[in-house]
Design a protein around this motif. Structure first.
Motif, PDB file in Angstrom:
ATOM      1  N   GLU A   1     -50.547 -17.053 -66.680  1.00 50.25           N
ATOM      2  CA  GLU A   1     -49.572 -18.054 -66.266  1.00 50.25           C
ATOM      3  C   GLU A   1     -49.012 -17.753 -64.874  1.00 50.25           C
ATOM      4  OE1 GLU A   1     -46.717 -18.210 -69.391  1.00 50.25           O
ATOM      5  OE2 GLU A   1     -48.099 -19.158 -70.808  1.00 50.25           O
ATOM      6  N   GLY A   2     -49.923 -17.402 -63.950  1.00 54.17           N
ATOM      7  CA  GLY A   2     -49.540 -17.181 -62.560  1.00 54.17           C
ATOM      8  C   GLY A   2     -48.871 -15.872 -62.273  1.00 54.17           C
ATOM      9  N   ARG A   3     -48.936 -14.945 -63.237  1.00 54.09           N
ATOM     10  CA  ARG A   3     -48.268 -13.655 -63.050  1.00 54.09           C
ATOM     11  C   ARG A   3     -49.212 -12.523 -63.426  1.00 54.09           C
ATOM     12  NH1 ARG A   3     -42.335 -11.702 -64.920  1.00 54.09           N
ATOM     13  NH2 ARG A   3     -42.697  -9.474 -64.690  1.00 54.09           N
ATOM     14  N   ALA A   4     -49.228 -11.458 -62.607  1.00 56.41           N
ATOM     15  CA  ALA A   4     -50.030 -10.274 -62.917  1.00 56.41           C
ATOM     16  C   ALA A   4     -49.429  -9.549 -64.113  1.00 56.41           C
ATOM     17  CB  ALA A   4     -50.081  -9.342 -61.713  1.00 56.41           C
ATOM     18  N   THR A   5     -50.284  -9.214 -65.065  1.00 56.15           N
ATOM     19  CA  THR A   5     -49.798  -8.554 -66.282  1.00 56.15           C
ATOM     20  C   THR A   5     -50.441  -7.193 -66.514  1.00 56.15           C
ATOM     21  OG1 THR A   5     -51.496  -9.668 -67.609  1.00 56.15           O
ATOM     22  CG2 THR A   5     -49.340 -10.760 -67.404  1.00 56.15           C
ATOM     23  N   GLY A   6     -51.370  -6.796 -65.634  1.00 56.00           N
ATOM     24  CA  GLY A   6     -52.022  -5.513 -65.817  1.00 56.00           C
ATOM     25  C   GLY A   6     -53.394  -5.506 -65.182  1.00 56.00           C
ATOM     26  N   VAL A   7     -54.232  -4.554 -65.614  1.00 58.12           N
ATOM     27  CA  VAL A   7     -55.596  -4.446 -65.076  1.00 58.12           C
ATOM     28  C   VAL A   7     -56.557  -4.108 -66.209  1.00 58.12           C
ATOM     29  CG1 VAL A   7     -54.766  -3.642 -62.821  1.00 58.12           C
ATOM     30  CG2 VAL A   7     -55.427  -1.965 -64.560  1.00 58.12           C
ATOM     31  N   ALA A   8     -57.820  -4.414 -65.974  1.00 58.65           N
ATOM     32  CA  ALA A   8     -58.885  -3.997 -66.879  1.00 58.65           C
ATOM     33  C   ALA A   8     -59.850  -3.129 -66.092  1.00 58.65           C
ATOM     34  CB  ALA A   8     -59.619  -5.208 -67.453  1.00 58.65           C
ATOM     35  N   LEU A   9     -60.194  -1.970 -66.651  1.00 55.89           N
ATOM     36  CA  LEU A   9     -61.163  -1.100 -66.002  1.00 55.89           C
ATOM     37  C   LEU A   9     -62.568  -1.664 -66.175  1.00 55.89           C
ATOM     38  CD1 LEU A   9     -59.913   2.474 -67.022  1.00 55.89           C
ATOM     39  CD2 LEU A   9     -59.169   1.015 -65.123  1.00 55.89           C
TER      40      LEU A   9
ATOM     41  N   ASP B   1     -64.891  -0.351 -67.698  1.00 55.96           N
ATOM     42  CA  ASP B   1     -65.362  -0.118 -69.064  1.00 55.96           C
ATOM     43  C   ASP B   1     -64.646  -0.990 -70.090  1.00 55.96           C
ATOM     44  OD1 ASP B   1     -62.838   1.000 -69.413  1.00 55.96           O
ATOM     45  OD2 ASP B   1     -63.549   3.059 -69.621  1.00 55.96           O
ATOM     46  N   GLY B   2     -63.762  -1.878 -69.610  1.00 61.50           N
ATOM     47  CA  GLY B   2     -63.066  -2.793 -70.501  1.00 61.50           C
ATOM     48  C   GLY B   2     -61.681  -2.344 -70.928  1.00 61.50           C
ATOM     49  N   THR B   3     -61.329  -1.090 -70.694  1.00 64.37           N
ATOM     50  CA  THR B   3     -60.002  -0.596 -71.063  1.00 64.37           C
ATOM     51  C   THR B   3     -58.924  -1.357 -70.302  1.00 64.37           C
ATOM     52  OG1 THR B   3     -60.923   1.620 -71.385  1.00 64.37           O
ATOM     53  CG2 THR B   3     -58.527   1.438 -71.206  1.00 64.37           C
ATOM     54  N   GLU B   4     -57.886  -1.773 -71.001  1.00 62.58           N
ATOM     55  CA  GLU B   4     -56.806  -2.527 -70.370  1.00 62.58           C
ATOM     56  C   GLU B   4     -55.518  -1.715 -70.332  1.00 62.58           C
ATOM     57  OE1 GLU B   4     -56.154  -6.383 -71.996  1.00 62.58           O
ATOM     58  OE2 GLU B   4     -58.192  -7.106 -71.542  1.00 62.58           O
ATOM     59  N   PHE B   5     -54.760  -1.914 -69.250  1.00 66.40           N
ATOM     60  CA  PHE B   5     -53.413  -1.357 -69.111  1.00 66.40           C
ATOM     61  C   PHE B   5     -52.510  -2.501 -68.671  1.00 66.40           C
ATOM     62  CE2 PHE B   5     -56.352   2.115 -68.125  1.00 66.40           C
ATOM     63  CZ  PHE B   5     -55.901   3.106 -68.979  1.00 66.40           C
ATOM     64  N   HIS B   6     -51.332  -2.579 -69.252  1.00 65.55           N
ATOM     65  CA  HIS B   6     -50.403  -3.660 -68.933  1.00 65.55           C
ATOM     66  C   HIS B   6     -49.223  -3.132 -68.117  1.00 65.55           C
ATOM     67  CE1 HIS B   6     -51.914  -6.297 -72.504  1.00 65.55           C
ATOM     68  NE2 HIS B   6     -52.804  -6.135 -71.557  1.00 65.55           N
ATOM     69  N   ALA B   7     -48.665  -4.005 -67.286  1.00 64.13           N
ATOM     70  CA  ALA B   7     -47.536  -3.607 -66.448  1.00 64.13           C
ATOM     71  C   ALA B   7     -46.792  -4.838 -65.948  1.00 64.13           C
ATOM     72  CB  ALA B   7     -48.016  -2.780 -65.254  1.00 64.13           C
ATOM     73  N   LYS B   8     -45.529  -4.622 -65.589  1.00 69.73           N
ATOM     74  CA  LYS B   8     -44.734  -5.702 -65.004  1.00 69.73           C
ATOM     75  C   LYS B   8     -45.174  -5.985 -63.568  1.00 69.73           C
ATOM     76  CE  LYS B   8     -40.684  -4.181 -67.643  1.00 69.73           C
ATOM     77  NZ  LYS B   8     -39.332  -3.557 -67.526  1.00 69.73           N
ATOM     78  N   ARG B   9     -45.682  -4.943 -62.905  1.00 70.79           N
ATOM     79  CA  ARG B   9     -46.116  -5.070 -61.513  1.00 70.79           C
ATOM     80  C   ARG B   9     -47.473  -4.405 -61.349  1.00 70.79           C
ATOM     81  NH1 ARG B   9     -40.786  -3.776 -61.809  1.00 70.79           N
ATOM     82  NH2 ARG B   9     -39.273  -4.987 -60.594  1.00 70.79           N
ATOM     83  N   VAL B  10     -48.337  -5.045 -60.600  1.00 69.50           N
ATOM     84  CA  VAL B  10     -49.622  -4.464 -60.214  1.00 69.50           C
ATOM     85  C   VAL B  10     -49.629  -4.365 -58.693  1.00 69.50           C
ATOM     86  CG1 VAL B  10     -52.129  -4.751 -60.195  1.00 69.50           C
ATOM     87  CG2 VAL B  10     -50.813  -5.394 -62.223  1.00 69.50           C
ATOM     88  N   ILE B  11     -49.959  -3.196 -58.183  1.00 69.28           N
ATOM     89  CA  ILE B  11     -49.875  -2.925 -56.743  1.00 69.28           C
ATOM     90  C   ILE B  11     -51.236  -2.419 -56.277  1.00 69.28           C
ATOM     91  CG2 ILE B  11     -48.649  -1.666 -54.945  1.00 69.28           C
ATOM     92  CD1 ILE B  11     -46.565  -1.202 -57.512  1.00 69.28           C
TER      93      ILE B  11
END
Length: 529
Positions: free
Chosen positions: A274-282, A284-294
């Motif tokens: 919804e127009g907001r960064a929520t994390g990253v996926a490596l 290998d598919g592993t996901e990490f969530h965050a309020k901010r992605v830099i």
């Protein structure tokens, strides 16, 4: 469920680590994800050959901000500088040489060997640069205002304009020329000796696909006079243990405030909802969530490779596509059995000529001709060589009696016409060795091994588009309020919660940490919802 953080930083280069450390100091829960097995990006030290600790990319330091060294207590974490004196040595084909350094009187005597007029002018030239630096340096650690932005931005621009006005007409004009102009006309105006002008001009083109006669090179030149080494202004030095000590000391400071750092963790995409960064996926598919992605990666990687195109406005994507990533730099790292012994200054063992940068570049025209070949897609037949030997001052890098030589070479373009780097790499390196051997006849026989890194290999190793070590051109059209693109010089992006902190942002390339520091402060001020 995937673990959640306040901030995730993509890339463990020195700017990413600086940003992480400052966010950690502010109480944020931070995760740094680095693609490679070693931290530092282009600011690393690696044992390329057994017993030899090499800084394969960045090789000298002066620009690392003193505020960062102080705030993060980097000396406690192993950071130590080794000032270079003399700082440069330029041998010439006629058997003469020019040695320059922080000792002004000694430098003037050296310059007087070529021109008494230039020797008298040199302190005035330095004084001019110092006046300009007093105005420009504070801007390195500020978030640039947007000329088309809010009233607050316009107010900031007005204050900046007032400070500029107080410089006076003479210094103000000089400042504008340094920001926008070419290095060669400035040097031609100040000096008459080709030997002096060639030595200074090398600093105007490092990392740039440009000749000294081209606009933008004056600012690159200026970068090389506005740093400091242990409080001494304009002095460059080696970092004990190699450039990776900078990154490792920042990482240690970050870990001390709770920052989590993972290596061999390559990010494959940025997660957006919804127009907001929520994390990253490596990958290998592993996901990490965050309020901010830099992102510490360049704009091309961040927005054209890691971000779903439908999440970005078309005009923003086009602006990113327009960024100039041209590169014409080759790095060769060499381990040798003895120092190069120059015909211009015979001797044995390590001498003062080995302490600083050894320039193989006899005249400004030599640099211009080297560029001319590269602009047509050919490696220079007679390239400009900048060679350093940190082992002259640092005995921790190589076995006793052995040395490491770093060769930074201009010009050899990313895209070759009618051939490939696979075919040309060793031939080009051989030619560079032949040139150095003309000045130091023992060099080729002293070579134990070498590592040749042309622009495509820089891109592969360090993830820098086009092999551009600055994460994009450093010309006026891509600096300050226009870096990385107009409207987004505030370390933000069109996506809420997605930021940038690397050299793609203001103030640009160089191991200064200012991009990461500025980004951290901007992020902490931004009350995203």
């Amino acid at each position: 469920m995937p673990e959640s953080y306040d901030a995730i930083i993509i890339g463990g280069g020195h700017n990413g680590l600086v940003c992480a450390a400052y966010l950690g100091r502010a109480g944020c829960k931070v995760l740094v994800l680095e693609r490679r097995e070693v931290l530092g990006g282009c600011c690393v030290t690696e044992e390329i050959w057994p017993g030899y600790k090499v800084s394969p990319a960045a090789y000298v330091n002066s620009l690392l901000r003193p505020e960062i060294i102080r705030d993060l207590d980097l000396k406690k974490h192993g950071f130590a500088m080794l000032p270079r004196n003399p700082s440069s040595f330029t041998p010439f084909p006629d058997g003469r040489y020019l040695m320059m350094g922080p000792d002004r009187e000694a430098t003037q005597k050296e310059i007087a060997k070529f021109s008494h007029k230039d020797a008298e002018a040199y302190p005035q030239y330095e004084a001019m640069l110092e006046k300009v630096a007093a105005f420009l340096e504070p801007l390195l650690v500020e978030t640039p205002p947007d000329p088309w932005g809010s009233f607050r931005d316009l107010t900031k621009l007005a204050r900046l304009g007032w400070k500029f006005r107080k410089l006076g007409r003479k210094v103000g004009v000089e400042a504008i020329e340094i920001l926008s102009g070419a290095a060669r006309p400035i040097l031609d105006r100040w000096f008459e000796s080709d030997e002096l002008k060639a030595t200074i001009a090398t600093d105007a083109v490092i990392g740039a696909f440009a000749a000294p006669s081209m606009p933008g090179t004056a600012y690159v030149l200026f970068h090389h006079v506005m740093g400091e080494c242990d409080g001494a202004k304009g002095v460059w030095g080696y970092v004990r243990g190699g450039m990776g000590t900078i990154s490792n000391s920042i990482a240690a400071a970050a870990r001390a405030v709770g920052v989590e750092i993972r290596t061999e963790a390559e990010v494959g995409r940025i997660l957006i909802k919804e127009g907001r960064a929520t994390g990253v996926a490596l990958r290998d598919g592993t996901e990490f969530h965050a309020k901010r992605v830099i992102s510490n990666a360049d704009a091309n990687v961040t927005f054209l490779k890691l971000t779903d195109p439908k999440e970005l406005p078309d005009d923003f994507r086009q602006a990113v596509k327009n960024i100039d990533y041209s590169s014409a730099t080759v790095k060769i790292n060499v381990c040798v059995s003895e120092p190069p012994q120059f015909k211009a200054l015979p001797g044995t063992g390590v001498g003062p000529q080995h302490h600083g940068t050894m320039h193989i570049c006899p005249s400004p025209d030599y640099i211009e001709r080297a560029y001319d070949e590269a602009k047509y897609g050919r490696p220079s037949e007679n390239p400009m060589l900048e060679c350093t030997m940190a082992t002259a001052l640092d005995n921790t890098l190589a076995p006793a009696g052995k040395h490491i030589i770093s060769m930074f070479i201009q010009y050899a373009p990313y895209h070759l016409k009618g051939t490939t780097w696979e075919l040309e790499m060793d031939k080009f390196a051989d030619r560079c060795f032949d040139i150095l051997n003309e000045y130091a006849p023992n060099f080729k026989n002293s070579v134990i091994d070498r590592m040749v890194i042309p622009p495509p290999e820089m891109e592969r190793l360090w993830g820098i588009t086009g092999g551009n070590i600055m994460q994009g051109s450093m010309g006026l059209a891509s600096m300050f309020s226009l870096r990385p693109v107009a409207g987004f010089a505030n370390y933000k992006s069109p996506i809420k919660g997605l930021y940038m902190c690397g050299a793609a942002t203001h103030p640009g390339g160089g191991v200064m940490g200012a991009c990461g520091w500025n980004a951290a402060r901007a992020i902490l001020k931004d009350k995203i919802r």
